[in-house]
Design an enzyme around this catalytic site. Structure first.
Site, PDB file in Angstrom:
ATOM      1  N   TRP A 104       0.906  -1.328   0.139  1.00 40.64           N
ATOM      2  CA  TRP A 104       0.145  -0.079  -0.067  1.00 40.64           C
ATOM      3  C   TRP A 104       1.095   1.341  -0.036  1.00 40.64           C
ATOM      4  O   TRP A 104       0.109   2.343  -0.407  1.00 40.64           O
ATOM      5  CB  TRP A 104      -0.931  -0.083   0.996  1.00 40.64           C
ATOM      6  CG  TRP A 104      -0.729   0.006   2.575  1.00 40.64           C
ATOM      7  CD1 TRP A 104       0.682  -0.133   3.077  1.00 40.64           C
ATOM      8  CD2 TRP A 104      -1.501   0.897   3.429  1.00 40.64           C
ATOM      9  NE1 TRP A 104       0.296   0.095   4.405  1.00 40.64           N
ATOM     10  CE2 TRP A 104      -0.953   0.922   4.691  1.00 40.64           C
ATOM     11  CE3 TRP A 104      -2.807   1.519   3.447  1.00 40.64           C
ATOM     12  CZ2 TRP A 104      -1.517   1.349   5.876  1.00 40.64           C
ATOM     13  CZ3 TRP A 104      -3.327   1.957   4.613  1.00 40.64           C
ATOM     14  CH2 TRP A 104      -2.900   1.870   5.704  1.00 40.64           C
TER      15      TRP A 104
ATOM     16  N   ASP B 106       0.831  -1.992  12.297  1.00 40.58           N
ATOM     17  CA  ASP B 106       1.278  -3.037  12.870  1.00 40.58           C
ATOM     18  C   ASP B 106       0.944  -3.370  14.326  1.00 40.58           C
ATOM     19  O   ASP B 106       0.610  -4.385  14.766  1.00 40.58           O
ATOM     20  CB  ASP B 106       3.019  -3.013  12.756  1.00 40.58           C
ATOM     21  CG  ASP B 106       3.149  -3.087  11.414  1.00 40.58           C
ATOM     22  OD1 ASP B 106       2.321  -2.747  10.269  1.00 40.58           O
ATOM     23  OD2 ASP B 106       4.586  -3.038  10.934  1.00 40.58           O
TER      24      ASP B 106
ATOM     25  N   TRP C  77       2.039   3.096  15.716  1.00 40.73           N
ATOM     26  CA  TRP C  77       0.688   3.261  15.242  1.00 40.73           C
ATOM     27  C   TRP C  77      -0.168   3.445  16.756  1.00 40.73           C
ATOM     28  O   TRP C  77      -1.330   3.383  16.518  1.00 40.73           O
ATOM     29  CB  TRP C  77      -0.065   2.062  14.853  1.00 40.73           C
ATOM     30  CG  TRP C  77       0.485   2.275  13.104  1.00 40.73           C
ATOM     31  CD1 TRP C  77       1.633   1.484  12.728  1.00 40.73           C
ATOM     32  CD2 TRP C  77       0.176   2.975  12.093  1.00 40.73           C
ATOM     33  NE1 TRP C  77       1.702   1.621  11.279  1.00 40.73           N
ATOM     34  CE2 TRP C  77       0.708   2.507  10.942  1.00 40.73           C
ATOM     35  CE3 TRP C  77      -1.162   3.956  12.109  1.00 40.73           C
ATOM     36  CZ2 TRP C  77       0.512   3.214   9.799  1.00 40.73           C
ATOM     37  CZ3 TRP C  77      -1.313   4.386  10.697  1.00 40.73           C
ATOM     38  CH2 TRP C  77      -0.559   4.113   9.618  1.00 40.73           C
TER      39      TRP C  77
ATOM     40  N   GLU D 224       7.906   9.351   8.480  1.00 40.49           N
ATOM     41  CA  GLU D 224       7.198   8.383   8.617  1.00 40.49           C
ATOM     42  C   GLU D 224       6.114   8.694   9.448  1.00 40.49           C
ATOM     43  O   GLU D 224       4.676   8.760   9.262  1.00 40.49           O
ATOM     44  CB  GLU D 224       7.712   7.225   8.988  1.00 40.49           C
ATOM     45  CG  GLU D 224       7.096   6.022   9.006  1.00 40.49           C
ATOM     46  CD  GLU D 224       7.797   4.687   9.321  1.00 40.49           C
ATOM     47  OE1 GLU D 224       7.188   3.564   9.267  1.00 40.49           O
ATOM     48  OE2 GLU D 224       8.934   4.770  10.077  1.00 40.49           O
TER      49      GLU D 224
END
Length: 467
Positions: free
Chosen positions: A49, A189, A382, A425
């Site tokens: 993705w 993740d 995350w 990121e």
């Protein structure tokens, strides 16, 4: 214009950001084929993705280059239609787990011998990217548009095979949600979304030894998943290998079986875009089938939505329990498509005090986990940081569903976030500190789309940066 190795000039806020973004994508491209890796140090291969986001950004500069990147990813498509989450570059060795850990070609008849790949998948954003490529080519002239249409005729069947794999192998017949067998398949993740299902994964004594490499490339190892989390990640890989990557076996035996609402929402949107592409290539009957898949995915998302807020929950398919966590995935109906009342409630929630309206945030952007949640960790992957790719996905969905003011608010705040620093990121939500891998390709790519993308963007006057 910028070229790899040449730093862009400091010529003003938006122009500078676009030039820097083009520069990052150029320096992250492999010299032999101009395929852009996710991030050369930490992520030196093609991620599924990530590549879709990257193609959307590349399309703003050169539609043919975006096509080349999607084509390169799909050289790893399995015979059963699955697009693997990693297509490995044989020249990039410093990554774990590499192809030898997955062993796909030796264990799965559907896996290609070359290129080597992983044995799981990620959200199917590729049809969205393909549509963006065709639309960008239309803006770049008659020759580019004609070339893009010719390319699409060959690429479209690969997209249909990918979507058909998900319908056949991954859509849970009871809930309608797309089933995942690993948190890596979600793209998020170590999200709190997966704490409960991961806690039930018992790591076997036969887990082969390993040495992580991801923590070498970040200043603070706490930004990354823990070793205990990594043990579980790798045990699920071992389970998939023991099953020979057989999807039916995993659907019955995997220690991790979750109906992923966010994955399902992207599948709904991607089916709508693929239906539009079906009409463009003249595929008889294709659009009706694809729109039916989109409708079913959209309904599955709405079935797990809170009737008051519209926020959604994943579903643990092993226990039947809803996984109610406060993560950005809760806004899945905005991506899948939501009725007006639900959309209004979700927009209010998104900009409310538990999300982008939290008074302590550096920029009014939604963190990956709500700052009001007990699971919130502002520097941990995350579990709290702000991810520009997620801000883009929400702004794209809002723009698409007729919420231009909300979309523009996210766009402007995100461009402020990306001024004057590397395209990280993810970002610490309170201080704005760039975290994780710096010079991340998908972050640069979404910046380009925000600045040079559809006609709804106010900066069509920007010169398109070059590679």
């Amino acid at each position: 214009m910028t070229t790899p190795g040449q730093e862009p000039e400091d010529t003003g806020s938006d122009v500078r950001t676009a030039a820097r973004a083009g520069h990052v994508l150029g320096t992250n491209a492999r010299s032999e084929d101009q395929v852009v890796t996710a991030a050369p140090d930490l992520y030196p291969h093609q991620w599924s993705w990530d590549t879709a986001f990257i193609a959307i950004g590349l399309a703003q500069m050169d539609a043919s280059l975006a096509q080349r990147n999607l084509d390169a990813l799909f050289t790893g498509q399995w015979a059963n239609g699955m697009v693997p989450h990693i297509v490995f570059d044989p020249h990039a060795r410093d990554y774990f787990p590499g192809p030898e850990r997955w062993g796909c070609a030796a264990l799965a008849a559907s896996a290609p011998d070359q290129p080597q790949t992983s044995g799981i998948c990620q959200p199917p954003l590729h049809a969205v990217a393909a549509k963006a490529v065709v639309e960008a080519a239309r803006q770049q002239g008659t020759a580019q548009e004609s070339s893009a249409r010719d390319w699409l005729k060959g690429f479209y069947p690969k997209l249909v095979a990918w979507h058909r794999f998900l319908v056949r192998e991954r859509v849970d017949p009871k809930s309608g949600l797309v089933m995942i067998f690993h948190g890596w398949e979600s793209g998020m993740d170590n999200s709190p979304r997966w704490d409960a299902p991961y806690s039930a994964v018992e790591v076997g004594a036969t887990l082969p030894p390993y040495q992580r490499r991801d923590t070498r490339h970040v200043a603070d190892p706490s930004m990354r998943p823990t070793d205990r989390e990594y043990d579980r990640y790798l045990w699920l890989v071992e389970e998939a290998k023991q099953a020979g990557y057989d999807q039916a076996v995993l659907a019955e035996s995997s220690s991790f079986r979750v109906g992923d609402v966010f994955f399902t929402a992207i599948f709904a949107a991607a089916n709508e875009d693929l239906a539009d592409l079906s009409e463009l290539v003249g595929a008889a009957g294709g659009a009706d089938e694809l729109r039916n898949w989109a409708r079913r995915a959209r309904e599955a998302v709405q079935q797990v939505a809170d009737p008051k807020t519209g926020l959604t929950a994943d579903l643990d398919l092993r226990t039947g329990q809803k996984l109610e966590t406060e993560t950005v995935a809760g806004f899945s109906p905005l991506i899948a498509g939501a009725p007006p009342e639900m959309r209004e409630s979700l927009v209010a929630e998104l900009f409310g005090p538990r999300w982008a309206g939290h008074p302590g945030l550096r920029w009014p952007l939604p963190p990956s986990t709500s700052p009001g949640s007990v699971d919130f960790r502002p520097r941990s992957y995350w579990r709290g940081p702000v991810w520009p790719c997620m801000s883009w996905l929400l702004s794209w969905a809002l723009r698409r569903s007729g919420e231009p003011d909300a979309a523009e608010a996210l766009r402007l705040a995100s461009l402020k976030q990306l001024e004057g620093v590397d395209f990280a990121e993810y970002y610490e939500p309170f201080t704005g500190t760039p975290l994780g891998s710096l010079r991340q390709s998908w972050t640069a790519a979404v910046a380009l789309e925000w600045l040079c993308g559809p006609a709804t963007s106010p900066r069509q006057d920007l010169e398109r940066p070059g590679l």
